[in-house]
Structures are given as structure tokens and as C-alpha cells.
Design an enzyme around this catalytic site. Structure first.
Site, short mmCIF file in Angstrom:
data_model
loop_
_atom_site.label_atom_id
_atom_site.label_comp_id
_atom_site.label_asym_id
_atom_site.label_seq_id
_atom_site.Cartn_x
_atom_site.Cartn_y
_atom_site.Cartn_z
N HIS A 86 1.13 18.09 60.73
CA HIS A 86 1.61 18.37 62.01
C HIS A 86 1.98 17.05 62.63
O HIS A 86 1.26 16.30 63.38
CB HIS A 86 0.50 18.88 62.76
N TYR A 134 -0.55 24.40 75.42
CA TYR A 134 -0.66 24.56 74.08
C TYR A 134 -1.81 25.13 73.57
O TYR A 134 -1.80 25.95 72.72
CB TYR A 134 -0.68 23.02 73.54
N HIS A 158 -3.53 22.67 66.77
CA HIS A 158 -4.67 22.16 67.71
C HIS A 158 -5.75 22.81 67.63
O HIS A 158 -6.59 23.46 68.25
CB HIS A 158 -4.26 22.45 69.15
N GLU A 173 -0.83 15.56 64.81
CA GLU A 173 -0.14 15.59 65.96
C GLU A 173 0.32 14.25 66.20
O GLU A 173 0.55 13.86 67.55
CB GLU A 173 -0.89 16.12 67.09
N ARG A 207 -2.49 9.86 73.04
CA ARG A 207 -2.05 8.28 72.26
C ARG A 207 -2.97 7.38 72.61
O ARG A 207 -2.94 6.21 71.90
CB ARG A 207 -0.65 7.76 72.82
#
Lengths: 339, 339
Positions: free
Chosen positions: A6, A192, A221, A282, A288
Site C-alpha cells: 500500500h 477512509y 487501514h 500507506e 507523516r
């Protein structure tokens, strides 16, 4: 080897996103789309080497199943033609990344979905991605309306053409929404996760995998809320007079490991069979920053898997074996390279 | 003592639901609502003694914070007048239960929300519930449209009148949606859990508790997906330049324990401070069966709490202390009875 199932191209050269803006502006004004801009190989190389490739190496993973940035698929913008142009542009760019870094990136495609449109164009683009670009799967948006949820459930026959093509090509889809234009739903914090949960419950309610026994769908997720509420879902299946989940859903559905803390991953591997878990990060994506509690990036999910209570065989399945099984075209490509 | 913060009157005598059907039929045909039917004390007693009271005793809990059946609040049906009549009928019935079983049940009210309507009627009904019926809180539906999500986020000023009244009365609200008329969302398997997740993310994005530092909101079903994705939410708060969650949200937000398996509860108590967890079972509610893996009811959440890694002081807080703190009118009522 360690395969991240992912990853999104969230760091594409700026011309790419600038073109999208111009395309949407042209659509709004009834003008034809502008020509897609020149992007050099060096620009693509740089955008990858400084970001995804650097992080992969730092973290010790080997390759990434790589798809266009999910949050800007934005199928709710424009119309089917606009979504078609944008999907092709995004997929062609992913193909260039995979061509420049064939040992590290392999492509997964974006579909030209559009609210209310049928899936003919998506079927055609999926076929182009797999047979012409060498992709090994696609992302399927269960809510092309972007948070309005106007499409039918994933178990509806509306979706069957894409499942037929996925089965024919022997490639899986990741169920992945895009941006939300509903102010109630933060994209990465609510939309999401809700979509993941919603899709899983639809699969419980329906009997999709009776019609498509070979279809494989990845819910990202970490499966949304599902593993945390595994008892609820087992109980609801029972109340709905459905078979146990291991046969009814989990022969065909897989969860990634995009769960950004150790307790979450520990729950995932405690509850879900290791054969249904695919390593994913992801990255570079939703979250981040660095976790002040650990000093490591939230999305450095390999650390959590390394620390999780898994046997060597299970960990190897999560890192590699399951991905090769769910994405047989990946396995074939790797074998052809002696890996 | 053991206080269950989340019980619904899902077993009300059949006249009650029959009246609701007639009310909606009358609305559809433009007729006035029929008169509310006679329900005897014995019928109410029986409906409770054979269900909630029996299970409470079997499972060893002492009392339940009791509210109307959530899935039939259905604020999306009828109009504001219809919702008002229905809320009053439901709340009056809860008050009768609490009057018949004052040691075991204490009321929480349903609000007469309606899509697009302001909250004046809800504020008035909340005041009536607390000051006239002796209730200690209310259920607040973040999506009165029933799965269409047309209301503004919970941090919007639209909601402020109800927060002002909650603060003035010093009672909390449980954030609880009702049925879904969107075929994508199974009510108890998707819509409930999504709403919990959505509300929490809205609280991260906003600064609601700067404006209402004393407001207390309970997010049910173990906080939706939030504890499982606690790293994601801590990381998103950081990306949005918000303070850490313990100060920004968790002074005001509490999760119940309606998580129907041991691993889920173990995650909850590992990740979330025990001071933010209130014992709840949602009984008799969403999942009514017996878990074949344990031989016990899925929703017998007391078993999971008893087995969880909590100190005696923490377990006592989850079972009693936190509920008395979050619902001070409950604490007052118990003290008046020497408990």
C-alpha cells in the site's frame, strides 16, 4: 523479502497536479482539457529517490505495490470523461515509475469511476493497466461521490462488471475511497476508516463471494474498525444467519497493516489470521510525523510487525507470501527476475 | 457498584412501536397523530424483568443508564412535530421504567431532532427530561438525516444551543446515531461505528472544548475505530497542529466498553486512560447471540472488563467512579439513596 502492498505516489512532480487543476478549470468553463505536460525521467527519479525509495531503504523494505495518490482520485469532480483522462494520466505516470525502478515499484491502477456512471470505462482502464502497463491490481472506490455515498453497496450487481474483469485477469482490488466533499468526514481520519468498515459489513450482509469465489479484495487501514470490533462482526454474521466469517468473507478479503501504533498491530495479529494480513504502510501518506512516544515515524509499520507476536512463518507470510498469493502477477514478475 | 452507562429500552411493550407506525402513517396521509395507547405498569414491569433486569442480575451489574431504543429514534422520518411527539412518548416511557425500578434504571433522553430543523425543540425537551423527568443526560444524533450526513459537523455553531443547555444542566450527551436509510450503511455494523469515528475526528479538527470546557460527551461502541487507530489520531492531531489529544479532546470525551470480544477490550484499556472509559454493554441491543468461542453472550462486556489488565482502582473507575463523575446527577441521586 518485504513487500509493502500500500504505497501511493503522493510526491508526483508538480506539473502533474497543476495539470489536474487546469483540467478541472477547463471542464468548469466548458473548454477542452489542456495537453498533459512534459515530465522528465529525472524529475520522476528525484521525486521517488528522495521520498518513497529513501524511506523504503531506511526502514528495510524491498518493494512497494504502488498506486496513484488516493486522496486526489476525486471521482466526484468533473464527469466520466474527466475521470478517464485523469486516471490514464495517473496510471501512465505510475507505469513510468515502475519502468524506472522495476525492482522496487510495481503498479496498481486508478479507475475512471464517476458518480452515476456505469463501470464500462473502469473495466477498460483496468484491462489497459494490467495488459499494457504491467499492473497487478487496481484501487476500487466504493463511494465515487466523495462522502455522499450515493453508489449502491459493493455487493450490488452494479459492481459485477469490474469483479468479472478482476477475476478474468486474476488481479485483486484494494477498496479505497478518495477525498471527501462532505464536511462531516475528514478524509484520512474518518472517510477512509469508515469506508473500510462499511465495505466489510456489506460483505457480511451479502453473498458476493458465492458469485465470485476467486475474487480477492484488500481492505486497507488495517480493516478500518473491523478487527477492534471483531466480536461485533462475528455476532452480526450470526444474527443475519450468515456462515462464520472465516468461510463467508475471509477467504476473499485481506487487511493491510496501516495501523500506526504497536497496540493496534498487536490486536490485528491477535484477531485476524496471519494469512489475511498484508504488510502495508500507506507511505508517504496519511500521517507523516514522528510519534513522540517512540521517536519513530507513525507510518513505519515494519517496526510494529517486527515486534508483533508472530512466528517466523507468519511474519514471512505478512511480509511476502500473502502478497504473492493475493497478487499472482506480482509473484510471476518476481519469479521471472529470480526473486 | 457496577453501572452500565449504555442500555436501551429495546423491549418496550408492542403498543409503543405500533403507535409509532400509526403516527408515521398518519403523517404520510396528512392526518393528526392518533392518541398514545394505554400501557399498564405490569406490562412495563414484565418487559423489563424478563429482559434487562434478568440479564443485569445474571451478569452481576447493579444499574443501567437507560434510554429509548436508538435505532428507532429515526429522526429522518416525519418532521419536527413528529419527532417531538415521538421523543416525548419515548422519554415518558423511560421515566415510567425509572419510576418502577428506581434502584436499577435512571433515564437518558431522546431529542426531537429533525433534518434541517434548529435545536430549539431539542433544548426544550432536554430541559424537560432533566428537570421534570429526573433524567441525567441525553443521546445526541450527529446525523439526524439517517445516513445521509446532511447536518454540519458537531463542532459547528449549529449545535451550540444544545451544548449550552447540557453545560447549564451539568449533564452529558452520548453521541449516538439512529437507523440508516442509506443502503450502504448497516445500522449497527457500519453506521454506528462510523458515526463514533467521525465524531471523534471532528473533535480533533475543531476546538469545541475551548468554547465548552465543561461539556462531556460519551462516544459509544468503544469509540468506534478510534482506539484501534490511536496512532493515526495522535498523528493527525499533530499534522493539524492541534495539541496532544489528552488535553485537546480527552478532558471532555469518554468511551464506553461496548466492544464484544476480549482482545478489543484489552486494546481499549491498553490505549485509553481508564479515567475515560465507562462500563457499558448496549444490552439488550445490537448483538444478542452467544459467542461460540466463549459460550457467553457477545454483549456480556463485564466478563471482558473483569479479565482485562486493570488495577482494582482502575476497574472501579470504569465500573462506577467515571459514570458518577461524567453524570453528576446520577451521583447525586445515588448519594441521596445512601449508595
Amino acid at each position: 523479502m518485504i513487500i509493502d502492498c500500500h504505497g501511493h505516489y503522493t510526491t508526483a512532480p508538480p506539473q502533474h497536479d497543476a495539470w489536474r487543476k487546469e483540467q478541472l478549470a477547463a471542464f468548469a468553463e466548458g473548454r477542452p482539457s489542456p495537453a498533459y505536460p512534459q515530465i522528465s525521467d529525472d524529475e520522476i527519479r528525484e521525486s521517488i529517490e528522495q521520498n518513497q525509495l529513501r524511506l523504503l531503504r531506511e526502514r528495510g523494505a524491498d518493494m512497494t505495490i504502488f498506486s496513484p495518490r488516493a486522496s486526489v482520485m476525486a471521482h466526484h469532480l468533473g464527469d466520466e470523461r474527466v475521470s478517464g483522462e485523469w486516471a490514464r494520466a495517473c496510471n501512465d505516470l505510475i507505469a513510468r515509475v515502475a519502468g524506472l525502478f522495476p525492482d522496487t515499484f510495481i503498479g496498481v491502477g486508478q479507475l475512471p469511476q464517476s458518480p452515476g456512471a456505469d463501470l464500462k470505462a473502469s473495466v477498460a482502464e483496468l484491462e489497459r493497466c494490467v495488459t499494457e502497463l504491467g499492473f497487478i491490481g487496481c484501487n476500487l472506490n466504493p463511494d465515487p461521490s466523495g462522502g455522499m455515498w450515493t453508489a449502491p453497496p459493493l455487493t450490488d450487481r452494479y459492481w459485477y462488471p469490474i469483479y468479472e474483469k478482476l477475476t478474468e485477469l486474476d488481479v485483486p482490488a484494494m477498496v479505497h475511497v478518495s477525498a471527501s466533499c462532505n464536511p462531516n468526514f475528514h478524509a484520512t481520519g474518518a472517510h477512509y476508516i469508515n469506508a473500510d468498515t462499511t465495505a466489510f459489513m456489506q460483505f457480511i450482509q451479502g453473498d458476493l463471494f458465492s458469485d465470485f469465489p476467486d475474487l480477492r479484495l484488500v481492505i486497507p487501514h488495517g480493516g478500518g474498525a473491523v478487527p477492534y470490533h471483531w466480536g461485533r462482526y462475528r455476532g452480526l454474521a450470526d444474527m443475519l444467519h450468515k456462515p462464520p466469517l472465516d468461510g463467508h468473507v475471509m477467504q476473499n478479503v485481506f487487511f493491510d497493516t496501516c495501523v500506526y501504533h504497536q497496540p493496534g498491530i498487536d490486536l490485528l495479529v491477535r484477531v485476524i489470521d496471519a494469512g489475511n494480513i498484508l504488510f502495508g504502510s500507506e507511505m508517504v501518506g496519511a500521517v507523516r510525523g514522528v510519534d513522540p512516544q517512540t521517536g519513530h515515524y507513525f507510518d513505519d509499520t515494519k517496526r510494529y510487525i517486527d515486534a508483533a507476536d508472530l512466528t517466523d512463518a507468519q511474519r514471512s507470510a505478512v511480509y511476502e507470501g500473502n502478497a504473492r498469493r493475493v497478487y499472482p502477477r506480482l509473484d510471476k514478475a518476481l519469479r521471472e527476475r529470480g526473486r
